[in-house]
Write a protein that holds these residues in place. Structure first.
Motif, PDB file in Angstrom:
ATOM      1  N   VAL A 137      96.611  28.928  58.301  1.00 13.40           N
ATOM      2  CA  VAL A 137      97.838  29.276  57.580  1.00 13.40           C
ATOM      3  C   VAL A 137      97.716  30.710  57.093  1.00 13.40           C
ATOM      4  O   VAL A 137      96.816  31.028  56.306  1.00 13.40           O
ATOM      5  CB  VAL A 137      98.075  28.327  56.389  1.00 13.40           C
ATOM      6  CG1 VAL A 137      99.331  28.754  55.616  1.00 13.40           C
ATOM      7  CG2 VAL A 137      98.212  26.886  56.869  1.00 13.40           C
TER       8      VAL A 137
ATOM      9  N   ARG B  38      94.527  34.261  54.645  1.00 13.63           N
ATOM     10  CA  ARG B  38      94.714  33.049  55.416  1.00 13.63           C
ATOM     11  C   ARG B  38      93.826  31.930  54.901  1.00 13.63           C
ATOM     12  O   ARG B  38      92.776  32.183  54.305  1.00 13.63           O
ATOM     13  CB  ARG B  38      94.443  33.291  56.897  1.00 13.63           C
ATOM     14  CG  ARG B  38      93.099  33.888  57.202  1.00 13.63           C
ATOM     15  CD  ARG B  38      93.027  34.333  58.657  1.00 13.63           C
ATOM     16  NE  ARG B  38      91.997  33.614  59.395  1.00 13.63           N
ATOM     17  CZ  ARG B  38      91.814  33.674  60.695  1.00 13.63           C
ATOM     18  NH1 ARG B  38      92.627  34.403  61.439  1.00 13.63           N
ATOM     19  NH2 ARG B  38      90.869  33.005  61.296  1.00 13.63           N
TER      20      ARG B  38
ATOM     21  N   ASP C 278     104.648  22.064  58.933  1.00 17.21           N
ATOM     22  CA  ASP C 278     104.156  23.382  58.527  1.00 17.21           C
ATOM     23  C   ASP C 278     104.390  23.636  57.046  1.00 17.21           C
ATOM     24  O   ASP C 278     103.523  24.202  56.354  1.00 17.21           O
ATOM     25  CB  ASP C 278     104.836  24.474  59.350  1.00 17.21           C
ATOM     26  CG  ASP C 278     104.383  24.485  60.797  1.00 17.21           C
ATOM     27  OD1 ASP C 278     103.506  23.667  61.151  1.00 17.21           O
ATOM     28  OD2 ASP C 278     104.910  25.316  61.577  1.00 17.21           O
TER      29      ASP C 278
ATOM     30  N   LEU D 233     101.663  22.073  54.964  1.00 15.19           N
ATOM     31  CA  LEU D 233     100.384  22.771  55.059  1.00 15.19           C
ATOM     32  C   LEU D 233     100.407  24.068  54.255  1.00 15.19           C
ATOM     33  O   LEU D 233      99.416  24.435  53.616  1.00 15.19           O
ATOM     34  CB  LEU D 233     100.043  23.055  56.518  1.00 15.19           C
ATOM     35  CG  LEU D 233      99.778  21.837  57.403  1.00 15.19           C
ATOM     36  CD1 LEU D 233      99.392  22.279  58.815  1.00 15.19           C
ATOM     37  CD2 LEU D 233      98.691  20.948  56.807  1.00 15.19           C
ATOM     38  N   VAL D 234     101.548  24.760  54.271  1.00 18.01           N
ATOM     39  CA  VAL D 234     101.679  25.965  53.443  1.00 18.01           C
ATOM     40  C   VAL D 234     101.603  25.595  51.965  1.00 18.01           C
ATOM     41  O   VAL D 234     100.894  26.245  51.180  1.00 18.01           O
ATOM     42  CB  VAL D 234     102.992  26.699  53.756  1.00 18.01           C
ATOM     43  CG1 VAL D 234     103.264  27.792  52.724  1.00 18.01           C
ATOM     44  CG2 VAL D 234     102.952  27.295  55.161  1.00 18.01           C
TER      45      VAL D 234
ATOM     46  N   SER E 112      98.078  24.783  50.965  1.00 19.95           N
ATOM     47  CA  SER E 112      97.277  26.006  50.875  1.00 19.95           C
ATOM     48  C   SER E 112      97.550  26.747  49.577  1.00 19.95           C
ATOM     49  O   SER E 112      96.619  27.190  48.886  1.00 19.95           O
ATOM     50  CB  SER E 112      97.564  26.911  52.066  1.00 19.95           C
ATOM     51  OG  SER E 112      97.178  26.306  53.275  1.00 19.95           O
TER      52      SER E 112
ATOM     53  N   THR F  39     105.151  33.379  55.955  1.00 21.83           N
ATOM     54  CA  THR F  39     104.022  32.505  56.280  1.00 21.83           C
ATOM     55  C   THR F  39     104.005  32.240  57.779  1.00 21.83           C
ATOM     56  O   THR F  39     105.010  32.404  58.474  1.00 21.83           O
ATOM     57  CB  THR F  39     104.116  31.146  55.549  1.00 21.83           C
ATOM     58  OG1 THR F  39     105.272  30.437  56.015  1.00 21.83           O
ATOM     59  CG2 THR F  39     104.204  31.336  54.040  1.00 21.83           C
ATOM     60  N   HIS F  40     102.859  31.822  58.263  1.00 20.24           N
ATOM     61  CA  HIS F  40     102.737  31.410  59.658  1.00 20.24           C
ATOM     62  C   HIS F  40     101.678  30.314  59.735  1.00 20.24           C
ATOM     63  O   HIS F  40     100.621  30.417  59.108  1.00 20.24           O
ATOM     64  CB  HIS F  40     102.315  32.580  60.551  1.00 20.24           C
ATOM     65  CG  HIS F  40     102.172  32.208  61.997  1.00 20.24           C
ATOM     66  ND1 HIS F  40     100.987  31.709  62.527  1.00 20.24           N
ATOM     67  CD2 HIS F  40     103.051  32.247  63.037  1.00 20.24           C
ATOM     68  CE1 HIS F  40     101.162  31.461  63.813  1.00 20.24           C
ATOM     69  NE2 HIS F  40     102.389  31.787  64.140  1.00 20.24           N
ATOM     70  N   VAL F  41     101.965  29.266  60.486  1.00 17.60           N
ATOM     71  CA  VAL F  41     101.019  28.172  60.688  1.00 17.60           C
ATOM     72  C   VAL F  41     100.656  28.108  62.167  1.00 17.60           C
ATOM     73  O   VAL F  41     101.533  27.958  63.018  1.00 17.60           O
ATOM     74  CB  VAL F  41     101.600  26.822  60.227  1.00 17.60           C
ATOM     75  CG1 VAL F  41     100.623  25.689  60.534  1.00 17.60           C
ATOM     76  CG2 VAL F  41     101.926  26.861  58.741  1.00 17.60           C
TER      77      VAL F  41
ATOM     78  N   ARG G  47      98.366  26.003  64.786  1.00 19.17           N
ATOM     79  CA  ARG G  47      97.583  24.784  64.977  1.00 19.17           C
ATOM     80  C   ARG G  47      96.741  24.915  66.253  1.00 19.17           C
ATOM     81  O   ARG G  47      97.251  25.300  67.301  1.00 19.17           O
ATOM     82  CB  ARG G  47      98.515  23.573  65.096  1.00 19.17           C
ATOM     83  CG  ARG G  47      99.332  23.315  63.838  1.00 19.17           C
ATOM     84  CD  ARG G  47     100.395  22.249  64.087  1.00 19.17           C
ATOM     85  NE  ARG G  47     101.280  22.120  62.934  1.00 19.17           N
ATOM     86  CZ  ARG G  47     101.109  21.226  61.955  1.00 19.17           C
ATOM     87  NH1 ARG G  47     100.088  20.377  62.014  1.00 19.17           N
ATOM     88  NH2 ARG G  47     101.958  21.179  60.939  1.00 19.17           N
TER      89      ARG G  47
END
Length: 473
Positions: free
Chosen positions: A308, A363, A379, A382-383, A386, A403-405, A407
């Motif tokens: 993340v 990250r 996503d 998960l953000v 985090s 943000t960017h996830v 996997r």
């Protein structure tokens, strides 16, 4: 089934997989005179070495560094004209027992400095006392492979495994210490134990070196496969992305590979084949060609992880800039994240790239072997997980600008007890098939230099291209 167009200029090798192993093998094979075709089901090259844009800044969302003390990775990068850089700051901490604590000097978490260990507060009084008894243990030679965790439990006590070894192995292998092979992951530890007390030998284990531990590339490690891909294509190597290989069989003069859909298959012919794919797809392709190798490979377990990436405003980031390059989280803490990397502090180029818009990029990573449920979330969750763990660890409650996830499903092969013996059996079976080779993270190490090294070995097994008409089966 139609054959591929006859555009070949000489003896052909087909490389299956365009990750770091496949691209490296293709480069070596092209230099050895082969006509090379690379096939990969993904839409991009590089495997888990990839970068993307977050808040207008292009950053790594997979591997962000490679070992500098092992030469294969840095030599490859320099060989394609890339300049090596090193972390500006590499001072990780351990988030355990309610605090971010300094990481004491260690060998993959095994303590080498009692004073640093005691000062860190990572262990309880009982755990520290157990470590102090390690010098009373005699030498121990293991006739059979043993897990890292079991070895450390025996010599240092389970608290060292749980709070120090687990987070470091989790970062490298995304695995569990009591299931990971000591011979494959930390062979130095076995050698020290065979001589006696690890702590008494600690002074002889180097703490300073002529070279930095890690290396990277300005702009991200993702530049390496991007540059390799461009160089290969410029050198006449055909790379077909988005192409799934569904089958492999022997032919009188080499191999045939089946690509495309079941409804519209295509047969690609090759004199030699290099499989640079993960264990499971390699096992499937080897089912008819090398069944003993296939059985071994399909038994290799994998772990899935998610990375993340967060972009924060400098004004909202609070004290993050004073907390080193990030922290690791032991599984016993029962947090969602297993690590956080403060990329803006670790890499000068990341800090400079974000500075134009007053951004800091960092990250987190989530997921270990056996924790698939951790990643069974969208996503946004998960953000949120985090950010919650970052807030609990650092006190920073900033809302990210972007943000960017990413996997990585099944992206980390697990080096279980007996891994080296399994790899030896795989290679013995593959060697019975002339013209076939395997390489990648499944075999000799998961880091970039080890993967590149395995690709060099696979290309060397194939050898130089013969003159057409002198090919052997």
């Amino acid at each position: 089934m139609p054959a591929s167009p006859a555009t070949r200029s000489g003896p052909r090798v087909v490389v299956v997989g365009a990750g770091m192993a496949g691209l490296t093998a293709a480069r070596d094979l092209r230099a050895a005179g082969w006509d090379v075709l690379v096939l990969d089901q993904r839409s991009y090259a590089g495997g888990t070495v990839r970068r993307t844009e977050v808040a207008g800044v292009t950053v790594d969302v997979g591997a962000e560094a490679m070992l500098n003390r092992r030469p294969e990775g840095v030599d490859l990068a320099r060989g394609v004209g890339l300049e090596i850089t090193h972390p500006a700051l590499a001072a990780s901490r351990i988030w355990t027992r309610g605090e971010l604590r300094p990481l004491p000097r260690s060998l993959m978490g095994v303590p080498l400095d009692l004073d640093q260990l005691a000062a860190s507060g990572v262990l309880s009084d009982e755990g520290l006392a157990r470590v102090r008894r390690e010098p009373t243990l005699g030498p121990r030679t293991y006739d059979e492979d043993v897990s890292v965790g079991d070895l450390v439990d025996e010599r240092f006590g389970p608290e060292v495994t749980d709070r120090l070894v687990e987070p470091l192995l989790g970062g490298v292998y995304a695995g569990q210490a009591r299931r990971i092979s000591a011979r494959a992951a930390v062979p130095q530890l076995l050698a020290h134990a065979a001589r006696g007390s690890v702590l008494e030998q600690a002074a002889a284990i180097p703490t300073t070196y002529d070279l930095p531990v890690f290396a990277g590339l300005a702009g991200g490690m993702g530049r390496l496969p991007e540059t390799l891909l461009a160089a290969l294509r410029a050198d006449g190597v055909e790379v077909r992305l988005g192409t799934t290989v569904r089958g492999l069989r022997r032919t009188p003069d080499g191999f045939a590979l089946v690509t495309g859909s079941a409804a519209d298959p295509e047969e690609v012919h090759a004199d030699r084949v290099v499989l640079a794919t993960p264990a499971a797809p390699s096992g499937r392709l080897l089912g008819d060609v090398a069944p003993a190798a296939a059985a071994e490979l399909t038994a290799v377990e994998t772990a899935s992880v998610a990375v993340v990436t967060l972009a924060l405003r400098v004004a909202d980031a609070g004290l993050l800039g004073g907390l080193g390059s990030g922290f690791l989280v032991p599984p016993v803490e029962r947090r969602r994240i297993k690590a956080a990397t403060f990329s803006f502090a670790k890499w000068d180029w990341v800090r400079e790239a974000g500075a134009a818009d007053d951004l800091l990029l960092l990250r987190t990573s989530l997921g270990r072997a056996g924790e698939e449920r951790t990643l069974q979330a969208d996503d946004a969750e998960l953000v949120a997980a985090s950010l919650a763990d970052l807030a609990a660890a650092t006190g920073v409650t900033a809302r990210p600008v972007d943000t960017h996830v990413q996997r990585w499903g099944g992206g980390f092969p697990q080096y279980a007890v007996g891994h080296r013996e399994r790899v030896a059996r795989v290679r013995a079976a593959v060697e019975q098939v002339p013209g076939l080779a395997v390489c990648g993270a499944t075999y000799d190490g998961v880091g970039i230099p080890a993967v590149v090294g395995s690709a060099h070995a696979a290309a060397a097994r194939v050898g130089p291209a013969p003159v057409r008409g002198t090919m052997g089966a």
